[in-house]
Design an enzyme around this catalytic site. Structure first.
Site, PDB file in Angstrom:
ATOM      1  N   ASP A   1       0.840  -1.193   0.000  1.00  0.00           N
ATOM      2  CA  ASP A   1       0.000   0.000   0.000  1.00  0.00           C
ATOM      3  C   ASP A   1       0.875   1.242   0.000  1.00  0.00           C
ATOM      4  O   ASP A   1       2.074   1.178   0.319  1.00  0.00           O
ATOM      5  CB  ASP A   1      -0.962   0.004   1.188  1.00  0.00           C
ATOM      6  CG  ASP A   1      -0.263   0.081   2.541  1.00  0.00           C
ATOM      7  OD1 ASP A   1       0.776  -0.602   2.713  1.00  0.00           O
ATOM      8  OD2 ASP A   1      -0.742   0.797   3.435  1.00  0.00           O
TER       9      ASP A   1
ATOM     10  N   GLU B   1       0.143  -1.010   5.872  1.00  0.00           N
ATOM     11  CA  GLU B   1       1.218  -0.413   6.668  1.00  0.00           C
ATOM     12  C   GLU B   1       1.034   1.086   6.831  1.00  0.00           C
ATOM     13  O   GLU B   1       1.283   1.639   7.909  1.00  0.00           O
ATOM     14  CB  GLU B   1       2.575  -0.701   6.021  1.00  0.00           C
ATOM     15  CG  GLU B   1       3.765  -0.401   6.928  1.00  0.00           C
ATOM     16  CD  GLU B   1       4.227   1.059   6.908  1.00  0.00           C
ATOM     17  OE1 GLU B   1       4.960   1.462   7.825  1.00  0.00           O
ATOM     18  OE2 GLU B   1       3.845   1.809   5.966  1.00  0.00           O
TER      19      GLU B   1
END
Length: 481
Positions: free
Chosen positions: A104, A171
């Site tokens: 991400d 994250e």
């Protein structure tokens, strides 16, 4: 250099167009985990990475479902992106290295100030850089582990270790539920892991590679001020209603001063005192205020001395105010009084700060400041997510292997550093798997992760892959697990 590494390095060079192509396809997927409207794109990127793993010969690939994202969220029943587990090799005579990365990325829009479309990789070989959201944080380094496997295979050399991947998609939004997965799989999928390596941080400056053995943690908060039942016209209601935005500015302004000093009572007392032994470690690190200025593109440093800069970046807490949700932020002029605003701020934590106690101090401070305003509005402060700080042993087997690998590729010994950023999962890996964690950065200190025009130098991309390959080779030859 051994013949095997020479062959692998040659293949890394010759396969560069293939690696560029893989990275280009990944960057074009806007996998912004914090944007609920883009959640399907995060899933698309997970699928892409899973396909790349399969094509490169990884096996036992699992897309682990983490369930529904807990509040605060706006979209009901929002699924968390999967964690991608996979293996390359399962030889019991070899050491097993787990590599972690995240697919991400941070939000990015052209109108934020980017020179180019953020989700279109620009490869400028003349300038020696690649530009695009995620290129250095962390899509480029994540894909590099797959690239290294491809290079070993193409060279005909035996892969030196068993490789296990743990690639997550949250994250940038707190690594939700990853802690639980790691603890659950400690005696399952991750059983037998000898070492963990993470490439999700950066060189201290722009010239010298580093190995990182410590990180600050991060507690992220929002203060919510709620007033009218709907947004109001300032020409009609300005001056006669208590405005939430004005209250919020007062509360946020009370958290930290212009010199970076946190104004919340009780925080300084939680910080581990600086010892003379620790202080001495900073003297030989290669860094200057000029490098900080180059990385920020400004002369806005709060400190002039190298030691002061590094200590306040690594071993002291900091408080940053990030933005306001619910208020007007577009171009032009809009005379609205927002009815409800969310002030976002975070505190970078260090030894020996306790997250629960810190949150209590933050809430107590914000409540007291709001009470002093005598406002009829409502105020509350809540923790959005927290991640612990982490410190490792820079003299163990895998740090020694990584030091040797760095010297081989770059011709210099790396500096051993701590870092101001947070990778919350490092401590979980260390404790749950009872093993060493190494941070092996690929990018430079001026890469602009989380900022506009995020870049990765091509030399760091190639050199980083060679360092990864040599690290795995040297660690496989080390006498201890």
């Amino acid at each position: 250099m051994s013949h095997s590494l020479t062959s692998v390095f040659q293949k890394i060079d010759s396969l560069k167009p293939q690696f560029f192509s893989r990275l280009t396809k990944a960057i074009q997927i806007p996998a912004v985990s914090s944007d609920e409207s883009l959640r399907s794109k995060v899933f698309d990127k997970a699928k892409f990475i899973s396909e790349q793993l399969s094509q490169s010969g990884f096996h036992d690939i699992k897309m682990v479902d983490l369930g529904i994202q807990p509040p605060p969220i706006s979209t009901p029943n929002l699924s968390l992106p999967p964690v991608i587990l996979s293996r390359f090799g399962s030889d019991p005579s070899k050491k097993t290295v787990l590599v972690y990365g995240h697919y991400d990325v941070q939000p990015a829009q052209l109108e934020d100030g980017w020179d180019t479309e953020p989700f279109k990789l620009v490869i400028d070989e003349a300038k020696g850089i690649m530009k695009g959201r995620g290129v250095t944080d962390d899509t480029g380094p994540l894909l590099s582990w797959i690239n290294v496997v491809d290079a070993f295979k193409a060279s005909g050399q035996e892969f030196p270790v068993n490789l296990v991947t743990c690639f997550e998609g949250m994250e940038e939004s707190g690594s939700l539920k990853l802690d639980e997965l790691i603890k659950k799989e400690a005696n399952g999928y991750f059983k037998g892991v000898d070492a963990v390596c993470i490439s999700d941080n950066y060189w201290l400056g722009t010239k010298k590679p580093v190995l990182t053995y410590g990180l600050r943690g991060c507690n992220y908060y929002q203060t919510i001020i709620e007033g009218p039942s709907a947004d109001l016209h300032s020409g009609i209601f300005g001056g006669v209603v208590a405005e939430p935005m004005i209250d919020l500015m007062q509360v946020l302004g009370s958290l930290v001063d212009s010199k970076g000093k946190i104004l919340i009572d009780g925080i300084d007392e939680m910080v581990a005192p600086l010892t003379e032994k620790e202080k001495a470690l900073y003297k030989d690190i290669e860094f200057s205020v000029e490098e900080l200025n180059a990385a920020t593109g400004s002369k806005t440093s709060l400190y002039d001395k190298k030691e002061d800069i590094l200590m306040h970046r690594w071993r002291y807490p900091s408080l940053s105010i990030h933005g306001v949700e619910g208020a007007f932020s577009a171009q032009g002029a809009k005379t609205v009084i927002p009815a409800k605003v969310f002030g976002k701020f975070s505190i970078r934590t260090v030894p020996d700060m306790d997250s629960e106690k810190l949150t209590s101090l933050v809430q107590k401070h914000c409540d007291a400041k709001f009470k002093s305003l005598n406002s009829p509005n409502k105020c509350r402060t809540e923790l959005i997510h927290d991640g612990a700080y982490w410190v490792s042993d820079p003299f163990n087997a895998q740090f020694t292997a990584a030091k040797k690998a760095t010297k081989l590729v770059y011709g210099v010994d790396p500096d051993f550093t701590r870092e101001g950023g947070s990778i919350p999962i490092t401590l979980t890996f260390q404790d749950a798997l009872n093993t060493s964690v190494l941070l092996l950065p690929m990018g430079r200190g001026d890469d602009g992760a989380h900022s506009i025009n995020e870049k990765l130098d091509i030399s760091n991309f190639v050199g980083g892959m060679k360092t990864m390959a040599a690290y795995l080779q040297y660690y496989s030859e080390s006498p201890e697990n």
